[in-house]
Design an enzyme around this catalytic site. Sequence first.
Site, mmCIF file in Angstrom:
data_model
loop_
_atom_site.group_PDB
_atom_site.id
_atom_site.type_symbol
_atom_site.label_atom_id
_atom_site.label_comp_id
_atom_site.label_asym_id
_atom_site.label_seq_id
_atom_site.Cartn_x
_atom_site.Cartn_y
_atom_site.Cartn_z
ATOM 1 N N ASN A 121 0.689 -1.334 0.044
ATOM 2 C CA ASN A 121 0.027 -0.077 -0.242
ATOM 3 C C ASN A 121 0.992 1.235 0.236
ATOM 4 O OD1 ASN A 121 0.671 -0.585 2.774
ATOM 5 N ND2 ASN A 121 -0.971 0.697 3.459
ATOM 6 N N GLU A 147 3.635 -5.186 12.544
ATOM 7 C CA GLU A 147 2.638 -3.943 12.178
ATOM 8 C C GLU A 147 1.608 -4.470 11.297
ATOM 9 O OE1 GLU A 147 2.934 -1.192 13.779
ATOM 10 O OE2 GLU A 147 5.032 -1.705 14.546
ATOM 11 N N CYS A 149 -3.233 1.541 6.381
ATOM 12 C CA CYS A 149 -3.804 0.851 7.502
ATOM 13 C C CYS A 149 -4.238 1.741 8.568
ATOM 14 C CB CYS A 149 -2.390 0.319 8.181
ATOM 15 S SG CYS A 149 -1.072 1.129 8.521
ATOM 16 N N GLU A 192 7.493 0.759 16.101
ATOM 17 C CA GLU A 192 8.591 1.136 15.049
ATOM 18 C C GLU A 192 8.779 2.710 15.401
ATOM 19 O OE1 GLU A 192 6.848 0.247 11.153
ATOM 20 O OE2 GLU A 192 8.291 -1.217 11.144
HETATM 21 P P1 NDP Z 1 0.197 -9.349 3.355
HETATM 22 O O1 NDP Z 1 0.215 -9.714 4.578
HETATM 23 O O2 NDP Z 1 -0.488 -10.044 2.009
HETATM 24 O O3 NDP Z 1 1.660 -9.032 2.659
HETATM 25 C C1 NDP Z 1 2.684 -8.275 3.191
HETATM 26 C C2 NDP Z 1 4.024 -8.665 2.862
HETATM 27 O O4 NDP Z 1 4.109 -10.178 3.402
HETATM 28 C C3 NDP Z 1 4.042 -9.102 1.288
HETATM 29 O O5 NDP Z 1 5.534 -8.708 0.961
HETATM 30 C C4 NDP Z 1 3.818 -10.222 1.053
HETATM 31 O O6 NDP Z 1 4.440 -10.849 0.008
HETATM 32 C C5 NDP Z 1 4.683 -10.936 2.205
HETATM 33 N N1 NDP Z 1 4.095 -12.452 2.719
HETATM 34 C C6 NDP Z 1 2.954 -13.028 2.333
HETATM 35 N N2 NDP Z 1 2.693 -14.113 2.963
HETATM 36 C C7 NDP Z 1 3.946 -14.326 3.570
HETATM 37 C C8 NDP Z 1 4.492 -15.664 4.259
HETATM 38 N N3 NDP Z 1 3.974 -16.476 4.402
HETATM 39 N N4 NDP Z 1 5.559 -15.246 4.846
HETATM 40 C C9 NDP Z 1 6.171 -14.165 4.775
HETATM 41 N N5 NDP Z 1 5.819 -13.027 4.360
HETATM 42 C C10 NDP Z 1 4.671 -13.154 3.664
HETATM 43 O O7 NDP Z 1 -0.371 -7.735 3.285
HETATM 44 P P2 NDP Z 1 -0.927 -7.095 2.151
HETATM 45 O O8 NDP Z 1 0.550 -6.735 1.200
HETATM 46 O O9 NDP Z 1 -2.121 -7.580 1.538
HETATM 47 O O10 NDP Z 1 -0.964 -5.713 2.897
HETATM 48 C C11 NDP Z 1 -2.191 -5.145 3.656
HETATM 49 C C12 NDP Z 1 -1.977 -5.280 4.739
HETATM 50 O O11 NDP Z 1 -0.961 -4.641 5.540
HETATM 51 C C13 NDP Z 1 -3.207 -4.878 5.501
HETATM 52 O O12 NDP Z 1 -3.857 -5.572 6.396
HETATM 53 C C14 NDP Z 1 -2.822 -3.435 6.221
HETATM 54 O O13 NDP Z 1 -3.679 -3.032 7.422
HETATM 55 C C15 NDP Z 1 -1.697 -3.888 6.674
HETATM 56 N N6 NDP Z 1 -0.514 -2.764 6.785
HETATM 57 C C16 NDP Z 1 -0.108 -2.586 8.168
HETATM 58 C C17 NDP Z 1 0.298 -1.221 8.325
HETATM 59 C C18 NDP Z 1 0.949 -1.047 9.867
HETATM 60 O O14 NDP Z 1 1.788 -0.292 9.887
HETATM 61 N N7 NDP Z 1 0.423 -1.570 10.922
HETATM 62 C C19 NDP Z 1 0.562 -0.464 7.511
HETATM 63 C C20 NDP Z 1 0.425 -0.525 6.062
HETATM 64 C C21 NDP Z 1 -0.243 -2.007 6.036
HETATM 65 P P3 NDP Z 1 3.549 -10.848 -1.201
HETATM 66 O O15 NDP Z 1 2.685 -9.425 -1.417
HETATM 67 O O16 NDP Z 1 4.567 -10.789 -2.412
HETATM 68 O O17 NDP Z 1 2.632 -11.960 -1.209
#
Ligand code: NDP
Length: 508
Positions: free
Chosen positions: A178, A276, A310, A489
């Site tokens: 995002n 996070e 988020c 963080e």
């Molecule tokens: P995901 O959890 O799907 O993915 C996040 C990252 O983790 C991506 O790089 C993804 O790779 C990777 N990933 C996926 N599966 C695994 C695994 N089994 N082991 C290790 N890494 C993995 O989240 P999104 O990318 O869909 O992001 C949206 C989410 O992030 C929302 O829930 C949002 O709220 C949260 N978010 C939280 C923030 C915070 O500060 N609290 C800030 C921004 C977002 P790939 O995409 O290549 O599958």
Amino acid sequence: MFPKQTIRIFISKFQDAIVTKNFSVGLATMFKIQNYINGKLQNALSGSEINSIEPATAHTFATIPKSNESDVAAAVLAAKNAFPAWSKLSGEQRMMYLMKMADGIEKRFDEFAEAESKDSGKPLSLAKSVDIPRAISNFRFFASAAQQFSSESHAMPDAINFTLRQPIGVAGCISPWNLPIYLFSWKIAPALATGNCVVAKPSEITPFTAFLLSQVCIEIGLPAGVLNIIHGLGNEVGQAIVEHSEIKAISFTGGTITGKRIASIAAPMFKKLSLELGGKNPTIVFDDCDFENTVSNVVRASFSNQGEICLCGSRIFVEESLYEKFKTAFVAEVQKLKVGDPLEADTKLGAIVSQQHFEKILSYIELSKTEGGKILCGGNALKPEGRCANGYFIEPTVIENLPHTCRTQQEEIFGPVTVLTPFKNESEVLEMANSVPYGLACSVWTNNISKANRIAEKIEAGVVWINCWLHRDLRTPFGGIKQSGIGREGGMEAMRFFTEAKNVCIKY
Ligand code: NDP
């Protein structure tokens, strides 16, 4: 003979020329994104690739390496080899590298912004005003932190204790789609500043700016292996990073389900973990708020980046006495937001990041209707004319008449959808606001500072904004409670996360 550094810069300029020449929005040129391992750009060892899609047009515009655990192993080895020299540098020397990384992004500002917008669907104006400036600030902020980081000492009558803060070794950084370079750099910068070497993975959905960052690292002569960037799928590359026994700390931002999975692998290995995760943030509007300012800021807090932040407020609670007035003004403002081509200067909402996410958001809008919700505006997919006719666009959607316990009000939608709910008093709004499994952020709108403080104290969230939203000071602790994550963080919290504290006691 050219010195090694000059050759490296020459090669990188040549690679830039290829990318820059091809990088013209609207051209049907395919980009080839590569891994950055041990200071070099390279394909996945398997040779496999994945297509990368521009969400505003639904066209494939790039390929990325479909890496696996072999690529991760090569990156970890490079990072381990680089660690002794990198960790021995002074804070000032590491500061110089991080400053150069910031300068390198700034030099190619427009290219980074265009890449971010093309990759994620966000308005180019937003990438230029938020994402890229913040990535630059992240590197500059932690550059100065590298120089200023200090540790505690504790005097006893007959001895002195001091705390050594030592880097962990190889850190794994995994970030979401995002805010791609904004969050990627938010992890990498403190990890490097504290003397760690890094194996990092951006989301496979938005790899472009991480690739440009690897070019910047080559340009500025970052020592080989200090930072390694591996592209590929989460359940292959991400998981391999989490499982690798030589990676001692994992800093992850993403969804709660992925966070749980990561914790289940990393915790038994006793890795340091910073998670996070998701949010379902309340926005609380009292009838004594500064009305105009509140309406415009609550619109921003709901729909910035298509609601894909988020921290966005997706549950708006409005005091009963103000409800109808607020609803009318809020919906009128939302209807003015232009949805469409991310490249147009007046676009406020661009494309949803992927077809899968687009379908998920639309399914929640349908769900809300079955739960009794009334759509006040939006509610539909949108097909702009012209080059974006096949893109993934959704109208900003406002819903009312939903119980606070229904799925639409409890689950993270992460899109341009928000729900209005009236409340009678402080205790009722606190009960509704705290009823979700998440606890990331909250914003409170009132001119009564005592009331605002009472809410801040009782709300279950890691971040509370009073009469503002996303007003960030990089020194402050950032993170969530409940299912929004563990750890913090930002500022010294990040510097502490990426170091181990060792107490040394000297007896006089
Ligand atoms: P995901 O959890 O799907 O993915 C996040 C990252 O983790 C991506 O790089 C993804 O790779 C990777 N990933 C996926 N599966 C695994 C695994 N089994 N082991 C290790 N890494 C993995 O989240 P999104 O990318 O869909 O992001 C949206 C989410 O992030 C929302 O829930 C949002 O709220 C949260 N978010 C939280 C923030 C915070 O500060 N609290 C800030 C921004 C977002 P790939 O995409 O290549 O599958």
